[in-house]
Design a protein around this motif. Sequence first.
Motif, short mmCIF file in Angstrom:
data_model
loop_
_atom_site.label_atom_id
_atom_site.label_comp_id
_atom_site.label_asym_id
_atom_site.label_seq_id
_atom_site.Cartn_x
_atom_site.Cartn_y
_atom_site.Cartn_z
N PHE A 28 -15.19 5.43 5.39
CA PHE A 28 -13.77 5.48 5.74
C PHE A 28 -13.24 6.91 5.86
CE2 PHE A 28 -11.81 1.27 5.76
CZ PHE A 28 -12.91 0.49 5.43
N ASP A 29 -12.29 7.07 6.77
CA ASP A 29 -11.53 8.31 6.91
C ASP A 29 -10.27 8.13 6.05
OD1 ASP A 29 -9.56 10.08 7.71
OD2 ASP A 29 -10.11 10.03 9.83
N PRO A 30 -10.16 8.82 4.92
CA PRO A 30 -9.05 8.57 4.00
C PRO A 30 -7.70 9.01 4.57
CG PRO A 30 -10.72 9.97 3.00
CD PRO A 30 -11.07 9.84 4.43
N TYR A 31 -7.71 9.92 5.54
CA TYR A 31 -6.44 10.37 6.12
C TYR A 31 -5.84 9.27 6.99
CZ TYR A 31 -3.28 12.88 9.24
OH TYR A 31 -2.19 13.27 9.97
N ARG A 32 -6.70 8.57 7.72
CA ARG A 32 -6.21 7.50 8.60
C ARG A 32 -6.33 6.12 7.96
NH1 ARG A 32 -8.58 11.50 11.21
NH2 ARG A 32 -7.39 12.55 12.85
N GLY A 33 -7.08 6.05 6.85
CA GLY A 33 -7.25 4.77 6.17
C GLY A 33 -8.06 3.78 6.99
N SER A 34 -8.99 4.29 7.82
CA SER A 34 -9.78 3.38 8.67
C SER A 34 -11.24 3.84 8.73
CB SER A 34 -9.18 3.35 10.08
OG SER A 34 -9.08 4.67 10.57
N PRO A 35 -12.16 2.90 9.03
CA PRO A 35 -13.57 3.28 9.09
C PRO A 35 -13.85 4.17 10.29
CG PRO A 35 -13.30 0.97 9.68
CD PRO A 35 -11.95 1.47 9.29
#
Length: 496
Positions: A28-35
């Motif tokens: 996951f990309d924690p900045y965008r909250g998406s995989p």
Amino acid sequence: MTSLLQRYYNLVGGTKHEAENGAWIESFDPYRGSPWAEIPRCGPADVDKAVTAARKAFEGAAWRGLTASSRGKLLWRLADLIERDAEKLARLEVRDNGKLFAEMHGQLRYIPEWYRYFGGLADKVEGSVIPTDKADIFNYTLREPLGVVAAITPWNSPLLLLTWKLAPALAAGNTVVIKPSEHASVSTLAFVDLFEEAGFPPGVVNTITGFGRDVGDALVAHPLVAKVAFTGGDATGAAVAAKAGEGIKHVSLELGGKSANIVFEDAAIDDAVRGAIAGIFAASGQTCIAGSRLLVQRSIHDEFVAKLVDFARPAKLGDPMEPETNVGPVTTTQQLERVLRYIDIGRQEGAKCMLGGGRPKDGVLGQGWFVEPTIFTGVENEMRIAQEEIFGPVLSVIPFDDDEDAVRKANQVAYGLAAGLWTRSMPRAIRLAARLEAGTVWVNTYRAVSYTSPFGGYKRSGLGRESGKRAIEEYLQTKSVWISCAEGFSNPFVMR
Ligand code: NAD
């Protein structure tokens, strides 16, 4: 079904591998909250392949036959390649763990120095000739590698914390299986591509990705693993050490912390404010050395807290890639929940929230895994927010009266990774540094580390030391060789 996400593969015996069962984990990309990427979800069968490849490389002439000087030169070549790819690797880490590009790029540019330092040390590992009490015996020691090292790393600084293990392990002649965190494996998988280019024989460095319960356990228990070098939480560390103990394996543990940053009334106050901020809000508090307990002398407490809050309030939360961002997201949803839970606990315990205290809700910050920089005052040393590692941007401010009170409160905790002292009095700094139960003490600075200086924990913060020249000892064992110079063999029924 083919995935639209970019896939990264394990390196085993010099070739790229997905998991034997074909399963993947979304990263996951924690900045965008998406995989944004996928990594192989390995199991025990994959672990066996990786460890077997590492053992084969350990026994093979291509690695074993190298002189220590040649091993050192490989490490230097690797250092040059990391320098070349620093920006690319830093971008991958930021995408995966959400820490600031400024921080990760700084780390990536510094990491080569560990490989140069330990590369230089490789051919300075010496045995000795022992003057025994037996005149007709020639006795000397050999310093030898252990075999296959399992390097298990967390998500907060994947390549830096890996490097602290890899550089001394390889300099000493071991081979390695790396198990990165399931939350941030991508930079490690990209990084190991450099080993072939640097000229390392296949199998010297291998990776295995997956969950701790699926592959971590199997790796630690594998009979061909000689040593486990672990960085992570103390509960996991205790389980890893217990499992390694069953197999009589060498273990080093770099674990969590609840470090005291102590400000005296004679400190340079503006510097101490910056030091307190660096201690807890840098990297969103996700560092083992976070100065999460701020001990402030009662005489300056209110003035200091006011300055601290004024300094922290305008900190900009945002895209970790942007240079003006001060605070990025936390890395995982579990971590987000954990940090918010501790903020609730702080309130329930009666501490006073002076800043932050929740998630920002607006725009893209609402999608990402952000927590506001949070400052609690009125914290008693016995409270959970003063004793338990939160691993997020939450500061507990605790007043103290004098030197004795400061030392007592600083040491009254299960951990012992680091401490900070802010004072203009060097006699006081020297006196107190000796009394603090912590593996690192900083005076009028915070979060300084170097390849030359030993790092590690007292108490529940760990066993063993990384960095500094003695760190190579953690990856060596000693053999004593006895050669008789006597004519004939004396009485075989008694000890010589
Ligand atoms: P964690 O303990 O959850 O996981 C660390 C690693 O261990 C991961 O790769 C995980 O998959 C693996 N693991 C989990 N269960 C395992 C098992 N049973 N056997 C073998 N491996 C297993 O830690 P985390 O949440 O990734 O990282 C945060 C923690 O790391 C914090 O406590 C922090 O203080 C600590 N940390 C310490 C240092 C240090 O140098 N002292 C540095 C950074 C982080």
